[in-house]
Design an enzyme around this catalytic site. Structure first.
Site, short mmCIF file in Angstrom:
data_model
loop_
_atom_site.label_atom_id
_atom_site.label_comp_id
_atom_site.label_asym_id
_atom_site.label_seq_id
_atom_site.Cartn_x
_atom_site.Cartn_y
_atom_site.Cartn_z
N LYS A 196 0.84 -1.20 0.00
CA LYS A 196 0.00 0.00 0.00
C LYS A 196 0.88 1.27 0.00
O LYS A 196 2.07 1.18 -0.23
CB LYS A 196 -0.97 -0.04 1.17
CG LYS A 196 -1.82 -1.32 1.24
CD LYS A 196 -2.94 -1.38 0.17
CE LYS A 196 -3.53 -2.76 -0.01
NZ LYS A 196 -4.35 -3.27 1.07
C1 LIG Z 1 -5.29 -4.35 1.53
C2 LIG Z 1 -6.75 -4.17 1.60
C3 LIG Z 1 -7.50 -4.52 2.72
C4 LIG Z 1 -6.92 -5.25 3.89
O1 LIG Z 1 -5.84 -4.60 4.41
P1 LIG Z 1 -4.95 -5.32 5.54
O2 LIG Z 1 -4.23 -4.16 6.17
O3 LIG Z 1 -4.04 -6.23 4.77
O4 LIG Z 1 -5.84 -6.02 6.46
C5 LIG Z 1 -8.85 -4.22 2.75
N1 LIG Z 1 -9.44 -3.63 1.71
C6 LIG Z 1 -8.76 -3.31 0.58
C7 LIG Z 1 -9.48 -2.63 -0.53
C8 LIG Z 1 -7.40 -3.60 0.49
O5 LIG Z 1 -6.74 -3.32 -0.62
#
Ligand SMILES: *Cc1c(COP(=O)(O)O)cnc(C)c1O
Length: 385
Positions: free
Chosen positions: A188
């Protein structure tokens, strides 16, 4: 292999974690509050609650708004499974709203249509969870207007969107929502290894989420059921979880945030460069930013076999064989075996299903070199020949 996304850790990040390891607090220490304060400033929002993943943040967000058995929560199919699972984990039902074929975000006409039907059937959603797909904001003002008309809550899954804006507001300001959620997974925008955060303007929701993050246990006088018996006294007043972020992670997050703007700038440069390099190819490129600034978590092209003579599968396989870590975001959530077993079938969200047959995410991350980007484009050209 050039991955589709990856973190960028520098010496200052490493030093921040090492310093925390040598400090008194590995968890429940001062770095958490500092990370939360950094987010309230960044998002211009009064409350931020740091947790150990966006999945956890979505879960406590659903719990905090009171979603439970008998309720239904709507989200989109074009997302990671966590956007839907959070409601299931509270015992609520889930349903899916189709996407806009140009932005790949929730379709507001589809939402409005589904709301009219749901009202007639007496089954309006408790909440809608729009997703900021690829870092681009959905049509938040329109969704919020519908929320006021029909009386549902809005939880933004802004996992892709740290540092993005909509209508001049930073994402996470909750100008058009009850709660917004970010992810700090390594692919991210900024990372804490695992980690997430929820923002809200509502002090009651903030207090509830903070409580649920730590077992539902509190020493806070005004939350206690009985009078405090002394300094040791605590009560469990709700059923919560251990969803705490550690101080090691929070220190890493704070250090990463110092480079947020440069990360975003670099993503935007690489996006502009992809747009130029791909202009001649018969693929659909992502919509350009107009006024809103996307965080550009993903750069998704569409491969329409009628235009390219190649299927997405052929292009994916050829690029992977060439060492390019292309990926598909996302397989529609309602077509996952778990959701099919609940009764969802192909045809429920035709735009998301068509999109998912054609979508291909090209590698994009701030530490990516132009030489790597050129290699991606060369491999795509070769795969389409
Ligand atoms: C990455 C992601 C999540 C989950 O994030 P984590 O921090 O890995 O739990 C939820 N929703 C979306 C759209 C994502 O891309």
């Amino acid at each position: 292999m050039i991955p589709y996304g990856r973190q960028w850790i520098d010496d200052a990040d490493i030093q921040a974690v090492v310093d925390t390891l040598r400090s008194d607090w590995l968890t429940q220490g001062p770095a958490i509050g500092k990370l939360e304060a950094a987010f309230t400033a960044l998002c211009r929002v009064p409350h931020a609650i740091a947790v150990n993943s966006a999945t956890s943040a979505l879960h406590i967000a659903c719990l905090a708004i009171g979603a439970g058995p008998g309720d239904v929560v709507w989200t989109v199919p074009n997302t990671f499974v966590a956007s839907a699972n959070c409601a299931r984990l509270c015992g609520a039902d889930v349903d899916f709203v189709d996407i806009d074929p140009r932005t790949y975000n929730i379709s507001v006409p589809a939402l409005a249509h589904k709301l009219r039907d749901a009202k007639a059937a007496g089954r309006l959603p408790k909440a809608v969870i729009p997703v900021h797909f690829s870092g681009r904001a959905p049509d938040q003002d329109a969704i919020w207007a519908l929320a006021k008309d029909y009386g549902f809550r809005v939880i933004e899954d802004a996992s892709h969107s740290v540092g993005a804006t909509h209508g001049g507001e930073p994402i996470g300001s909750c100008r058009w929502s009850d709660i917004a959620v970010f992810s700090f997974h390594p692919v991210k925008i900024v990372t804490t290894a695992e980690g997430g955060l929820a923002t809200t303007r509502d002090p009651a929701l903030a207090e509830r989420m903070a409580l649920l993050r730590t077992h539902g246990v509190t020493k806070d006088e005004h939350l206690l059921t009985n009078k405090t018996e002394g300094g040791w006294y605590y009560e469990q007043v709700a059923l919560g979880l251990n969803y705490r972020l550690t101080d090691l992670q929070a220190a890493l997050g704070l250090s990463q945030l110092r480079r947020l703007q440069s990360f975003l700038n670099r993503r935007r440069e690489l996006v502009a460069r992809y747009d130029r390099l791909l202009a001649e190819l018969p693929v659909t490129r992502p919509l350009a930013d107009l006024i809103d600034e996307s965080a550009w978590h993903l750069y998704v092209i569409r491969i329409d076999p009628k235009r390219t003579g190649k299927t997405r599968r052929q292009v994916y396989d050829a690029m992977r064989a060439a060492g390019i870590g292309v990926q598909v975001h996302y397989i529609p959530v309602h077509l996952q075996p778990y959701y099919r077993a609940l009764g969802f079938k192909p045809g429920h969200c035709p735009e998301a299903e068509l999109y998912a047959e054609e979508a291909l995410s090209l590698p994009l991350y701030p530490a990516m070199s132009e030489a790597d980007q050129d290699a991606v484009v060369a491999a795509l050209r070769a795969a389409m020949r």
